[in-house]
Design an enzyme around this catalytic site. Sequence first.
Site, PDB file in Angstrom:
ATOM      1  CB  SER A 141     -40.194  11.488 -49.907  1.00 41.36           C
ATOM      2  OG  SER A 141     -41.120  10.458 -50.134  1.00 41.36           O
ATOM      3  CE1 TYR A 154     -38.468   8.536 -45.566  1.00 39.47           C
ATOM      4  CE2 TYR A 154     -40.566   8.755 -46.710  1.00 39.47           C
ATOM      5  CZ  TYR A 154     -39.184   8.677 -46.745  1.00 39.47           C
ATOM      6  OH  TYR A 154     -38.520   8.759 -47.951  1.00 39.47           O
TER       7      TYR A 154
HETATM    8  N1  LIG Z   1     -36.312   4.466 -51.684  1.00 38.73           N
HETATM    9  C1  LIG Z   1     -37.405   5.130 -52.000  1.00 38.73           C
HETATM   10  O1  LIG Z   1     -38.399   4.545 -52.481  1.00 38.73           O
HETATM   11  C2  LIG Z   1     -37.468   6.618 -51.780  1.00 38.73           C
HETATM   12  C3  LIG Z   1     -38.583   7.322 -52.220  1.00 38.73           C
HETATM   13  C4  LIG Z   1     -38.639   8.710 -52.039  1.00 38.73           C
HETATM   14  C5  LIG Z   1     -37.587   9.360 -51.430  1.00 38.73           C
HETATM   15  N2  LIG Z   1     -36.522   8.638 -50.995  1.00 38.73           N
HETATM   16  C6  LIG Z   1     -35.442   9.378 -50.326  1.00 38.73           C
HETATM   17  O2  LIG Z   1     -34.285   9.289 -51.128  1.00 38.73           O
HETATM   18  C7  LIG Z   1     -33.129   9.331 -50.298  1.00 38.73           C
HETATM   19  C8  LIG Z   1     -32.231   8.154 -50.644  1.00 38.73           C
HETATM   20  O3  LIG Z   1     -32.982   6.973 -50.452  1.00 38.73           O
HETATM   21  P1  LIG Z   1     -32.457   5.550 -50.977  1.00 38.73           P
HETATM   22  O4  LIG Z   1     -33.634   4.732 -51.313  1.00 38.73           O
HETATM   23  O5  LIG Z   1     -31.376   5.732 -51.951  1.00 38.73           O
HETATM   24  O6  LIG Z   1     -31.873   4.969 -49.610  1.00 38.73           O
HETATM   25  P2  LIG Z   1     -30.814   3.823 -49.335  1.00 38.73           P
HETATM   26  O7  LIG Z   1     -30.546   3.014 -50.545  1.00 38.73           O
HETATM   27  O8  LIG Z   1     -31.255   3.126 -48.096  1.00 38.73           O
HETATM   28  O9  LIG Z   1     -29.495   4.674 -49.000  1.00 38.73           O
HETATM   29  C9  LIG Z   1     -29.510   5.556 -47.925  1.00 38.73           C
HETATM   30  C10 LIG Z   1     -28.179   6.269 -47.843  1.00 38.73           C
HETATM   31  O10 LIG Z   1     -28.209   7.119 -46.671  1.00 38.73           O
HETATM   32  C11 LIG Z   1     -27.086   6.806 -45.846  1.00 38.73           C
HETATM   33  N3  LIG Z   1     -27.405   6.977 -44.448  1.00 38.73           N
HETATM   34  C12 LIG Z   1     -28.385   6.371 -43.731  1.00 38.73           C
HETATM   35  N4  LIG Z   1     -28.302   6.731 -42.426  1.00 38.73           N
HETATM   36  C13 LIG Z   1     -27.254   7.584 -42.328  1.00 38.73           C
HETATM   37  C14 LIG Z   1     -26.643   8.279 -41.255  1.00 38.73           C
HETATM   38  N5  LIG Z   1     -27.101   8.149 -40.007  1.00 38.73           N
HETATM   39  N6  LIG Z   1     -25.590   9.082 -41.505  1.00 38.73           N
HETATM   40  C15 LIG Z   1     -25.100   9.190 -42.772  1.00 38.73           C
HETATM   41  N7  LIG Z   1     -25.621   8.545 -43.829  1.00 38.73           N
HETATM   42  C16 LIG Z   1     -26.675   7.745 -43.612  1.00 38.73           C
HETATM   43  C17 LIG Z   1     -26.769   5.336 -46.181  1.00 38.73           C
HETATM   44  O11 LIG Z   1     -25.410   5.056 -45.952  1.00 38.73           O
HETATM   45  P3  LIG Z   1     -24.807   4.295 -44.672  1.00 38.73           P
HETATM   46  O12 LIG Z   1     -25.783   3.235 -44.275  1.00 38.73           O
HETATM   47  O13 LIG Z   1     -23.508   3.819 -45.188  1.00 38.73           O
HETATM   48  O14 LIG Z   1     -24.648   5.368 -43.636  1.00 38.73           O
HETATM   49  C18 LIG Z   1     -27.025   5.303 -47.676  1.00 38.73           C
HETATM   50  O15 LIG Z   1     -25.912   5.785 -48.373  1.00 38.73           O
HETATM   51  C19 LIG Z   1     -33.633   9.317 -48.863  1.00 38.73           C
HETATM   52  O16 LIG Z   1     -33.649  10.616 -48.346  1.00 38.73           O
HETATM   53  C20 LIG Z   1     -35.046   8.774 -48.992  1.00 38.73           C
HETATM   54  O17 LIG Z   1     -35.899   9.232 -47.960  1.00 38.73           O
HETATM   55  C21 LIG Z   1     -36.433   7.310 -51.174  1.00 38.73           C
END
Ligand SMILES: NC(=O)c1ccc[n+]([C@@H]2O[C@H](COP(=O)([O-])OP(=O)(O)OC[C@H]3O[C@@H](n4cnc5c(N)ncnc54)[C@H](OP(=O)(O)O)[C@@H]3O)[C@@H](O)[C@H]2O)c1
Length: 259
Positions: A141, A154
């Site tokens: 990130s 984070y």
């Molecule tokens: N959203 C943003 O603005 C943003 C910005 C920069 C980077 N990121 C990074 O991008 C990645 C994806 O983010 P996103 O926004 O797509 O998140 P999201 O929509 O909340 O999805 C998160 C995913 O991770 C899984 N997950 C969460 N806890 C878990 C666990 N304990 N074991 C296994 N799987 C787990 C969730 O599935 P389940 O709940 O089904 O387990 C879901 O599939 C993350 O690493 C995040 O830090 C996000």
Amino acid sequence: MTRPDYALVTGASQGLGKFFARALAARKQNVVLVARSGEKLEALAGELRDSHKVLAEALVCDLAAPSAGRQLALRLRERDLSIGLLVNNAGFGLQGEFVKLPLERQLEMIRLHDSAAVELTFELLPHMVGRGRGGIINVSSMAGFQPIPYAALYSATKAFLTTFSMALREELRRSGVKVVTLCPGRLRADPEEADGQEERSKVPGGEQGHEEVVKEALKKLDAGGGLVIPGRVNRLTVAAQRLIPPNAVPKIVARMSKP
Ligand SMILES: NC(=O)c1ccc[n+]([C@@H]2O[C@H](COP(=O)([O-])OP(=O)(O)OC[C@H]3O[C@@H](n4cnc5c(N)ncnc54)[C@H](OP(=O)(O)O)[C@@H]3O)[C@@H](O)[C@H]2O)c1
């Protein structure tokens, strides 16, 4: 007969992971989908089998549990699933004062973002190196480029992942295994999720679409790996930050990140 090759995507049940899975399947790549929500994974696996005629396996796993990455690698071996591409994507955010947030939830974040990614990489890498080809995409990130007060864990877990991933890329440069370190800024809410309709605060650099972020990451993978910061404003922000005295950065960031 040669074993089929799979891409393993963690956090594939929604958000960026789901879009990675769809983009990889569209490239005729078989996929192993990992997350805790079994029904969502099965639905996506079915969709990808139907629309792209690929093999798609759903594996339910809580990657925030201790040693979860090693346990998952064991399950992959038991099922004879050969992984040629690992996408360490699963993650979640936590905002608030460090001392007021539940300690166990913060430790889960360290295990999910860092321990699980390290364990999976350690377990799956020898197979890739042995074949002289493979790939790892670590979804870090923009938050990892500076300390973020009120999101201290984070930003710290993402700083760890970015540093680990970029160092690993250099170690593997001549091995045939490509490593991409993906550092997105704020992503658009997943339109297929109920909480995707919530109003979100504005951030510098704006919000980015999942498809464009995945596209940039896969383009970098095809080009041999490296660091990807999607979005021009985000790249400029990272460059400009280097000009600010390190002690001043957390103070400036705190003004924007205080809940
Ligand atoms: N959203 C943003 O603005 C943003 C910005 C920069 C980077 N990121 C990074 O991008 C990645 C994806 O983010 P996103 O926004 O797509 O998140 P999201 O929509 O909340 O999805 C998160 C995913 O991770 C899984 N997950 C969460 N806890 C878990 C666990 N304990 N074991 C296994 N799987 C787990 C969730 O599935 P389940 O709940 O089904 O387990 C879901 O599939 C993350 O690493 C995040 O830090 C996000």
